[in-house]
Scaffold this motif. Sequence first.
Motif, PDB file in Angstrom:
ATOM      1  N   SER A  28      38.143  -7.153  74.768  1.00 59.52           N
ATOM      2  CA  SER A  28      36.869  -7.104  74.063  1.00 59.52           C
ATOM      3  C   SER A  28      36.011  -5.978  74.611  1.00 59.52           C
ATOM      4  CB  SER A  28      36.111  -8.425  74.242  1.00 59.52           C
ATOM      5  OG  SER A  28      36.818  -9.494  73.691  1.00 59.52           O
ATOM      6  N   LYS A  29      35.079  -5.495  73.810  1.00 60.75           N
ATOM      7  CA  LYS A  29      34.061  -4.564  74.277  1.00 60.75           C
ATOM      8  C   LYS A  29      32.977  -5.405  74.950  1.00 60.75           C
ATOM      9  CE  LYS A  29      34.858  -1.462  70.411  1.00 60.75           C
ATOM     10  NZ  LYS A  29      34.291  -0.920  69.176  1.00 60.75           N
ATOM     11  N   LEU A  30      32.497  -4.946  76.110  1.00 58.33           N
ATOM     12  CA  LEU A  30      31.524  -5.721  76.878  1.00 58.33           C
ATOM     13  C   LEU A  30      30.193  -5.005  76.988  1.00 58.33           C
ATOM     14  CD1 LEU A  30      33.748  -6.949  79.844  1.00 58.33           C
ATOM     15  CD2 LEU A  30      33.302  -8.092  77.665  1.00 58.33           C
ATOM     16  N   ASN A  31      29.151  -5.791  77.130  1.00 60.92           N
ATOM     17  CA  ASN A  31      27.823  -5.299  77.405  1.00 60.92           C
ATOM     18  C   ASN A  31      27.191  -6.308  78.354  1.00 60.92           C
ATOM     19  OD1 ASN A  31      25.568  -3.676  77.233  1.00 60.92           O
ATOM     20  ND2 ASN A  31      25.510  -3.703  74.994  1.00 60.92           N
ATOM     21  N   CYS A  32      26.291  -5.864  79.227  1.00 59.35           N
ATOM     22  CA  CYS A  32      25.703  -6.815  80.168  1.00 59.35           C
ATOM     23  C   CYS A  32      24.236  -6.512  80.392  1.00 59.35           C
ATOM     24  CB  CYS A  32      26.456  -6.825  81.493  1.00 59.35           C
ATOM     25  SG  CYS A  32      26.350  -5.301  82.411  1.00 59.35           S
ATOM     26  N   GLY A  33      23.546  -7.500  80.911  1.00 66.18           N
ATOM     27  CA  GLY A  33      22.144  -7.356  81.256  1.00 66.18           C
ATOM     28  C   GLY A  33      21.859  -8.091  82.545  1.00 66.18           C
ATOM     29  N   GLY A  34      20.976  -7.517  83.334  1.00 67.87           N
ATOM     30  CA  GLY A  34      20.598  -8.164  84.577  1.00 67.87           C
ATOM     31  C   GLY A  34      21.120  -7.399  85.767  1.00 67.87           C
ATOM     32  N   PRO A  35      20.917  -7.913  86.915  1.00 68.30           N
ATOM     33  CA  PRO A  35      20.341  -9.235  87.153  1.00 68.30           C
ATOM     34  C   PRO A  35      18.829  -9.246  86.901  1.00 68.30           C
ATOM     35  CG  PRO A  35      20.791  -8.164  89.241  1.00 68.30           C
ATOM     36  CD  PRO A  35      21.288  -7.245  88.159  1.00 68.30           C
ATOM     37  N   TYR A  36      18.366 -10.389  86.392  1.00 66.76           N
ATOM     38  CA  TYR A  36      16.947 -10.613  86.140  1.00 66.76           C
ATOM     39  C   TYR A  36      16.463 -11.697  87.094  1.00 66.76           C
ATOM     40  CZ  TYR A  36      18.221  -8.376  81.731  1.00 66.76           C
ATOM     41  OH  TYR A  36      18.710  -7.511  80.785  1.00 66.76           O
ATOM     42  N   ASP A  37      15.317 -11.481  87.686  1.00 62.65           N
ATOM     43  CA  ASP A  37      14.684 -12.468  88.555  1.00 62.65           C
ATOM     44  C   ASP A  37      13.434 -12.964  87.857  1.00 62.65           C
ATOM     45  OD1 ASP A  37      16.597 -11.986  90.543  1.00 62.65           O
ATOM     46  OD2 ASP A  37      15.424 -10.335  91.361  1.00 62.65           O
ATOM     47  N   ILE A  38      13.415 -14.248  87.546  1.00 66.02           N
ATOM     48  CA  ILE A  38      12.267 -14.876  86.895  1.00 66.02           C
ATOM     49  C   ILE A  38      11.782 -15.973  87.841  1.00 66.02           C
ATOM     50  CG2 ILE A  38      11.445 -16.064  84.833  1.00 66.02           C
ATOM     51  CD1 ILE A  38      14.044 -14.913  83.448  1.00 66.02           C
ATOM     52  N   GLY A  39      10.851 -15.625  88.693  1.00 64.61           N
ATOM     53  CA  GLY A  39      10.437 -16.562  89.733  1.00 64.61           C
ATOM     54  C   GLY A  39      11.602 -16.823  90.665  1.00 64.61           C
ATOM     55  N   THR A  40      12.000 -18.078  90.778  1.00 64.14           N
ATOM     56  CA  THR A  40      13.136 -18.438  91.625  1.00 64.14           C
ATOM     57  C   THR A  40      14.436 -18.569  90.822  1.00 64.14           C
ATOM     58  OG1 THR A  40      12.685 -20.806  91.412  1.00 64.14           O
ATOM     59  CG2 THR A  40      11.665 -19.648  93.274  1.00 64.14           C
ATOM     60  N   TYR A  41      14.374 -18.255  89.530  1.00 62.53           N
ATOM     61  CA  TYR A  41      15.551 -18.310  88.659  1.00 62.53           C
ATOM     62  C   TYR A  41      16.130 -16.901  88.548  1.00 62.53           C
ATOM     63  CZ  TYR A  41      18.387 -19.341  84.517  1.00 62.53           C
ATOM     64  OH  TYR A  41      19.419 -19.508  83.631  1.00 62.53           O
ATOM     65  N   VAL A  45      23.826 -11.757  82.429  1.00 62.85           N
ATOM     66  CA  VAL A  45      24.519 -12.130  81.198  1.00 62.85           C
ATOM     67  C   VAL A  45      25.526 -11.044  80.825  1.00 62.85           C
ATOM     68  CG1 VAL A  45      24.219 -12.685  78.754  1.00 62.85           C
ATOM     69  CG2 VAL A  45      22.487 -13.377  80.385  1.00 62.85           C
ATOM     70  N   VAL A  46      26.731 -11.471  80.438  1.00 65.98           N
ATOM     71  CA  VAL A  46      27.768 -10.573  79.918  1.00 65.98           C
ATOM     72  C   VAL A  46      28.104 -11.068  78.516  1.00 65.98           C
ATOM     73  CG1 VAL A  46      30.107  -9.671  80.227  1.00 65.98           C
ATOM     74  CG2 VAL A  46      28.710 -10.210  82.234  1.00 65.98           C
ATOM     75  N   VAL A  47      28.096 -10.150  77.546  1.00 64.12           N
ATOM     76  CA  VAL A  47      28.429 -10.505  76.168  1.00 64.12           C
ATOM     77  C   VAL A  47      29.634  -9.689  75.711  1.00 64.12           C
ATOM     78  CG1 VAL A  47      26.111 -11.266  75.532  1.00 64.12           C
ATOM     79  CG2 VAL A  47      26.708  -8.867  75.299  1.00 64.12           C
ATOM     80  N   ALA A  48      30.426 -10.265  74.808  1.00 67.31           N
ATOM     81  CA  ALA A  48      31.665  -9.632  74.362  1.00 67.31           C
ATOM     82  C   ALA A  48      31.693  -9.495  72.849  1.00 67.31           C
ATOM     83  CB  ALA A  48      32.868 -10.448  74.826  1.00 67.31           C
ATOM     84  N   GLU A  49      32.357  -8.429  72.381  1.00 67.36           N
ATOM     85  CA  GLU A  49      32.497  -8.154  70.953  1.00 67.36           C
ATOM     86  C   GLU A  49      33.946  -7.803  70.647  1.00 67.36           C
ATOM     87  OE1 GLU A  49      32.331  -7.564  67.167  1.00 67.36           O
ATOM     88  OE2 GLU A  49      30.613  -8.388  68.231  1.00 67.36           O
ATOM     89  N   ASP A  58      30.441 -12.834  70.337  1.00 68.25           N
ATOM     90  CA  ASP A  58      31.735 -13.500  70.244  1.00 68.25           C
ATOM     91  C   ASP A  58      32.019 -14.357  71.475  1.00 68.25           C
ATOM     92  OD1 ASP A  58      32.200 -12.345  67.735  1.00 68.25           O
ATOM     93  OD2 ASP A  58      32.902 -10.515  68.689  1.00 68.25           O
ATOM     94  N   SER A  59      31.587 -13.905  72.634  1.00 64.71           N
ATOM     95  CA  SER A  59      31.640 -14.684  73.878  1.00 64.71           C
ATOM     96  C   SER A  59      30.433 -14.297  74.707  1.00 64.71           C
ATOM     97  CB  SER A  59      32.890 -14.381  74.700  1.00 64.71           C
ATOM     98  OG  SER A  59      34.035 -14.882  74.080  1.00 64.71           O
ATOM     99  N   VAL A  60      29.883 -15.272  75.398  1.00 64.84           N
ATOM    100  CA  VAL A  60      28.733 -15.040  76.267  1.00 64.84           C
ATOM    101  C   VAL A  60      29.006 -15.716  77.600  1.00 64.84           C
ATOM    102  CG1 VAL A  60      26.261 -15.398  76.585  1.00 64.84           C
ATOM    103  CG2 VAL A  60      27.155 -14.967  74.298  1.00 64.84           C
ATOM    104  N   LEU A  61      28.876 -14.965  78.681  1.00 68.26           N
ATOM    105  CA  LEU A  61      29.015 -15.494  80.029  1.00 68.26           C
ATOM    106  C   LEU A  61      27.659 -15.348  80.704  1.00 68.26           C
ATOM    107  CD1 LEU A  61      30.652 -16.537  82.484  1.00 68.26           C
ATOM    108  CD2 LEU A  61      31.155 -14.134  82.995  1.00 68.26           C
ATOM    109  N   GLU A  62      27.079 -16.462  81.113  1.00 73.01           N
ATOM    110  CA  GLU A  62      25.785 -16.448  81.788  1.00 73.01           C
ATOM    111  C   GLU A  62      25.975 -16.924  83.218  1.00 73.01           C
ATOM    112  OE1 GLU A  62      22.236 -18.126  79.817  1.00 73.01           O
ATOM    113  OE2 GLU A  62      21.966 -19.251  81.675  1.00 73.01           O
ATOM    114  N   LEU A  63      25.549 -16.107  84.157  1.00 72.45           N
ATOM    115  CA  LEU A  63      25.588 -16.471  85.570  1.00 72.45           C
ATOM    116  C   LEU A  63      24.147 -16.669  86.016  1.00 72.45           C
ATOM    117  CD1 LEU A  63      28.110 -13.742  86.700  1.00 72.45           C
ATOM    118  CD2 LEU A  63      28.620 -16.127  86.217  1.00 72.45           C
TER     119      LEU A  63
END
Length: 70
Positions: A28-41, A45-49, A58-63
Amino acid sequence: MNSFTVNGEQELSATFEYSRSDGGMQPSKLNCGGPYDIGTYNLMVVVAENGDDGDYNDSVLELSRHTTKA
């Protein structure tokens, strides 16, 4: 949809593939975002096409993890 918890240090891997019409597998072709810090969270995210529409849902992996306040 799957979810699991990892405690401690572990090496993880993920493979993003889709099945072609001839039965073979294609990366799959991949795209990602982050890491994001939202307070203590903390979130990454990695997304696939698979190439049929370009919407990268088509697929989403959230860490994610929570950290202690500084």
